[in-house]
Enzyme design. Sequence first.
Site, PDB file in Angstrom:
ATOM      1  N   GLU A  67      36.557  20.259 -19.444  1.00  0.00           N
ATOM      2  CA  GLU A  67      37.055  22.045 -20.374  1.00  0.00           C
ATOM      3  C   GLU A  67      36.306  23.171 -19.163  1.00  0.00           C
ATOM      4  OE1 GLU A  67      34.590  22.619 -23.542  1.00  0.00           O
ATOM      5  OE2 GLU A  67      33.067  20.739 -22.825  1.00  0.00           O
ATOM      6  N   TRP A  68      36.748  24.291 -19.124  1.00  0.00           N
ATOM      7  CA  TRP A  68      36.324  25.438 -18.488  1.00  0.00           C
ATOM      8  C   TRP A  68      34.723  26.170 -19.334  1.00  0.00           C
ATOM      9  CZ3 TRP A  68      36.502  27.585 -13.956  1.00  0.00           C
ATOM     10  CH2 TRP A  68      35.941  29.435 -13.926  1.00  0.00           C
ATOM     11  N   ILE A  69      33.455  26.287 -18.485  1.00  0.00           N
ATOM     12  CA  ILE A  69      32.317  25.665 -19.126  1.00  0.00           C
ATOM     13  C   ILE A  69      31.996  27.963 -18.972  1.00  0.00           C
ATOM     14  CG2 ILE A  69      30.141  25.907 -19.102  1.00  0.00           C
ATOM     15  CD1 ILE A  69      31.932  23.897 -20.811  1.00  0.00           C
ATOM     16  N   ASP A 121      21.808  13.707  -9.787  1.00  0.00           N
ATOM     17  CA  ASP A 121      21.318  14.815  -8.785  1.00  0.00           C
ATOM     18  C   ASP A 121      21.232  16.145  -8.753  1.00  0.00           C
ATOM     19  OD1 ASP A 121      22.132  15.481  -6.231  1.00  0.00           O
ATOM     20  OD2 ASP A 121      24.795  15.232  -6.489  1.00  0.00           O
TER      21      ASP A 121
END
Length: 284
Positions: free
Chosen positions: A88-90, A191
């Site tokens: 999904e685009w955040i 990370d």
Amino acid sequence: MISKGLQMISPEENIQKISPVSGGDSNQAFYVQTNEREYFVKLNQQMKIGYFKFEERGLKMIQATNTINVPDVLGCLEAEGVPMLWLEWIEGKRTHDTDVLLGERLAAMHLAEAKGYGFDGESYIGKLPQQNRLMDDWVEYYRDVRLAGQWKRGKANGRIGQAREKRLVKLMERLDEWIPRKPKSCLLHGDLWGGNWMTGPGGTPYLIDPAVLFGDHEMDLAFTELFGGFSRKFYEAYQSVFPLSSEYEERKELYQLYYLLVHLNLFGESYGPSVDRILRRYVG
């Protein structure tokens, strides 16, 4: 290629816009807008599908703790032989509370129930494959899997010479003088530098690009301090939920050593002096 990947997810969607996204050094990335929603798509022609399967698994494991936000995984697949990950685009703007929420929610993730140390399956750190197994002793896992894996890689590629190797082996033999064998087992991002979190709607923090494992929460915190990107409010909020040990400062650089060895193997000798400084601090 991207359009074929989209059809494998939802045949009814029509692409309205595709544009490249900058910021990463490992993959090609794109913003994709369709008639139904917005996507973030990563692809890498040099890697196998397991590279993105590991990221997918990590995102879902973090999401399952119900503590901190991550992007929803919408598809992990191959199109024309190229692996790709659809998320999904955040998008959002940082607020006064963003750093506090990041600290509190990361601490809550670290407090969630976990067992064992390591990871049971294929994994990566950056583009490097990381051998793994689940163990019941944190020192043995960190020494024999994490540090030894980078030592062997560095020796093979000529980035760990005799003097550096001698000190590293000596440190590994004495590792339990500083690192606990049975700390609380936590799900770690693995990370966690400043580029691997972002702000979403309403200023909500999201973790991205995980390289998950189970281990000592101090390992995640040590890496946040290595390359910056985290504020004092973040650390204060974290410690209000999950206080760090009084011995953290003494062993912090031992956890940073793993990441510096990774960077040495990925990017070269510019990271060598930092590796050597830590080795000299602990074993002379």
